[in-house]
Design an enzyme around this catalytic site. Structure first.
Site, PDB file in Angstrom:
ATOM      1  CB  THR A  55      24.700  47.096   1.414  1.00  0.00           C
ATOM      2  OG1 THR A  55      25.789  46.199   1.555  1.00  0.00           O
ATOM      3  CG2 THR A  55      24.533  47.471  -0.044  1.00  0.00           C
ATOM      4  CG  ASP A 135      27.549  40.397   4.424  1.00  0.00           C
ATOM      5  OD1 ASP A 135      26.783  40.153   3.470  1.00  0.00           O
ATOM      6  OD2 ASP A 135      28.651  40.961   4.287  1.00  0.00           O
TER       7      ASP A 135
END
Ligand SMILES: *[C@@H]1O[C@H](CO)[C@@H](O)[C@H](O)[C@H]1NC(C)=O
Ligand SMILES: *[C@@H]1O[C@H](CO)[C@@H](O)[C@H](O)[C@H]1NC(C)=O
Ligand SMILES: *[C@@H]1O[C@H](CO)[C@@H](O)[C@H](O)[C@H]1NC(C)=O
Ligand SMILES: *[C@@H]1O[C@H](CO)[C@@H](O)[C@H](O)[C@H]1NC(C)=O
Ligand SMILES: *[C@@H]1O[C@H](CO)[C@@H](O)[C@H](O)[C@H]1NC(C)=O
Ligand SMILES: *[C@@H]1O[C@H](CO)[C@@H](O)[C@H](O)[C@H]1NC(C)=O
Ligand SMILES: *[C@@H]1O[C@H](CO)[C@@H](O)[C@H](O)[C@H]1NC(C)=O
Ligand SMILES: *[C@@H]1O[C@H](CO)[C@@H](O)[C@H](O)[C@H]1NC(C)=O
Ligand SMILES: *[C@@H]1O[C@H](CO)[C@@H](O)[C@H](O)[C@H]1NC(C)=O
Length: 369
Positions: A55, A135
């Protein structure tokens, strides 16, 4: 790091993973193209950034989009977006991959471990930063905690909001990560995770929330420190986690396959054999409570163990907690959550360790009753 549509159009083509030179015997030297080198100010610390994607390197189509965005910014763009970095460090940058962290694999993590060991062995390098999707960031962080042998700081950093978002968190996280990597205060503390003003130990820190900014922390072991006006502050003197095991992966080219099986009511006992049949050399199960599973599943796991000797590690599906030695065919994971237990088991098996030695490695990290 706000990108207008016009600015985005002007950005250089995306950096792609550089070819790794594996032609040397023994594979103990990697040659990867260096993608960034800022001007050297000899009185500033030299920090090397290894960019992997995630991200922090992602863009949405509007500044309000915070899901469904895509990875694409290269390491040069990450550095260009935070010119303040050049006042605190000289940056060297390598693009290792540019993927969401669900796609980080052993090729990438081994490459990182080898390059970071080489980089930190240089006298002029103060520390390294790895930019990574959040993640699975804790897995790469723990892998590096278990494979980097240096007193210098290794900092994993990511973002929960893409670079294009209103109040993107990536730029300040990166600034803090580089600050810590260049700081003597970061020494002798192993691998650390920096996000949202917190400094956490890679050994214990986990991602607790799939969406919020306030997601990386360790409930029981706590945080190592925080940033106060971008200055790292540690609550305690340097130390390393009890039971940390460091493996030498200099010559390792692939890791033993270890699968994770998730325990729940009425779980399918056939999953253990399915995992073995698909090539697993070890199995971790995310047990109910402190490493439990149904009687049927336990019988199937024990049968497989008796027939094949495959090591089976009992971990916990709860975020926090501890699995004690049950005195049965399983290896207790102690405080390691399933994804971290998997890495310990992979590294142990890859090093050719037998069950006793693997069990001992796990047992080093938790107290005997
Ligand atoms: C790989 O390394 C060898 C030996 O240093 C060098 O001759 C060769 O050009 C390198 N190849 C690539 C693709 O970098
Ligand atoms: C790695 O391989 C090199 C070259 O074969 C050897 O000298 C070295 O001892 C090996 N290191 C480890 C940790 O096995
Ligand atoms: C180099 O860094 C030092 C320390 O931050 C600073 O005082 C000096 O002005 C810098 N030199 C240049 C040429 O930017
Ligand atoms: C950073 O690298 C430069 C060039 O290699 C070197 O002169 C300088 O001493 C290094 N800075 C530190 C703090 O080690
Ligand atoms: C770098 O530091 C100088 C001197 O403190 C300051 O004038 C300048 O604005 C800083 N640059 C950035 C990009 O922070
Ligand atoms: C790991 O991912 C990289 C980047 O996507 C890819 O090039 C590599 O082949 C993958 N390795 C394995 C073993 O799948
Ligand atoms: C780590 O480095 C120390 C000191 O250089 C050395 O004694 C030790 O054997 C190394 N451990 C590993 C696993 O490479
Ligand atoms: C596995 O082997 C042990 C030791 O021989 C034995 O006690 C146990 O009953 C066996 N378990 C199963 C499920 O066959
Ligand atoms: C699982 O595989 C083992 C070893 O091949 C075998 O002994 C056992 O019967 C199998 N269990 C099931 C439930 O199929």
């Amino acid at each position: 790091m706000k990108f207008s549509a016009q600015l985005l159009a002007l950005l250089p083509p995306l950096a792609v993973a550089s070819p790794v030179n594996l032609t040397r015997a023994g594979l103990h030297k990697l040659f990867v193209r260096q993608d960034v080198q800022t001007a050297i100010n000899a009185s500033l610390p030299n920090v090397t950034i290894f960019a992997t994607g995630g991200t922090i390197a992602s863009q949405g189509t509007s500044n309000t989009q915070t899901t469904g965005y895509s990875v694409g910014l290269g390491v040069q763009q990450l550095v260009d977006a935070v010119p303040e970095l050049l006042n605190i460090s000289n940056i060297a940058g390598y693009q290792i991959s540019n993927v969401g962290s669900g796609s980080i694999n052993e090729t990438i993590s081994l490459k990182l471990a080898k390059m970071i060991n080489e980089e930190l062995a240089k006298d002029t390098v103060s520390g390294v930063v790895v930019t990574h999707g959040t993640d699975t960031l804790e897995e790469t962080a723990f892998f590096l905690e278990s494979t980097v042998n240096s007193t210098k700081p290794v900092i994993l950093v990511g973002a929960m909001r893409p670079a294009t978002a209103l109040s993107a968190d990536g730029p300040l996280n990166l600034y803090q990560a580089v600050t810590l990597a260049g700081s003597p205060a970061g020494r002798d503390r192993g691998t650390m995770i920096v996000l949202n003003d917190r400094i956490g130990s890679a050994f214990y820190t986990t991602k607790n929330n799939a969406n919020t900014l306030d997601t990386f922390f360790s409930t029981e072991a706590g945080q190592l420190g925080v940033f106060i006006n971008q200055v790292p502050f540690f609550f305690f003197a340097p130390s390393e986690p009890v039971g940390r095991v460091v493996f030498d992966v200099t010559n390792v080219t692939d890791l033993a396959q270890v699968d994770i099986v998730y325990s729940h009511q009425d779980m399918d006992p056939a999953l253990f054999n399915a995992s073995y049949s698909s090539g697993a050399k070890g199995i971790v199960f995310a047990g109910v409570g402190a490493g439990g599973m149904s009687d049927k599943a336990s019988l199937a796991a024990e049968e497989l163990y008796n027939a094949t000797g495959i090591p089976i590690v009992a971990s916990h599906r709860s975020t926090d907690g501890f699995v004690p030695d049950g005195g049965d065919f399983t290896i207790a994971s102690g405080f390691y959550n399933p994804q971290k237990a998997r890495i310990v088991l992979q590294l142990g098996l890859t090093a050719g360790w037998g069950e006793d030695k693997i069990k001992e490695a796990f047992a080093k990290s938790y107290p005997k009753p």
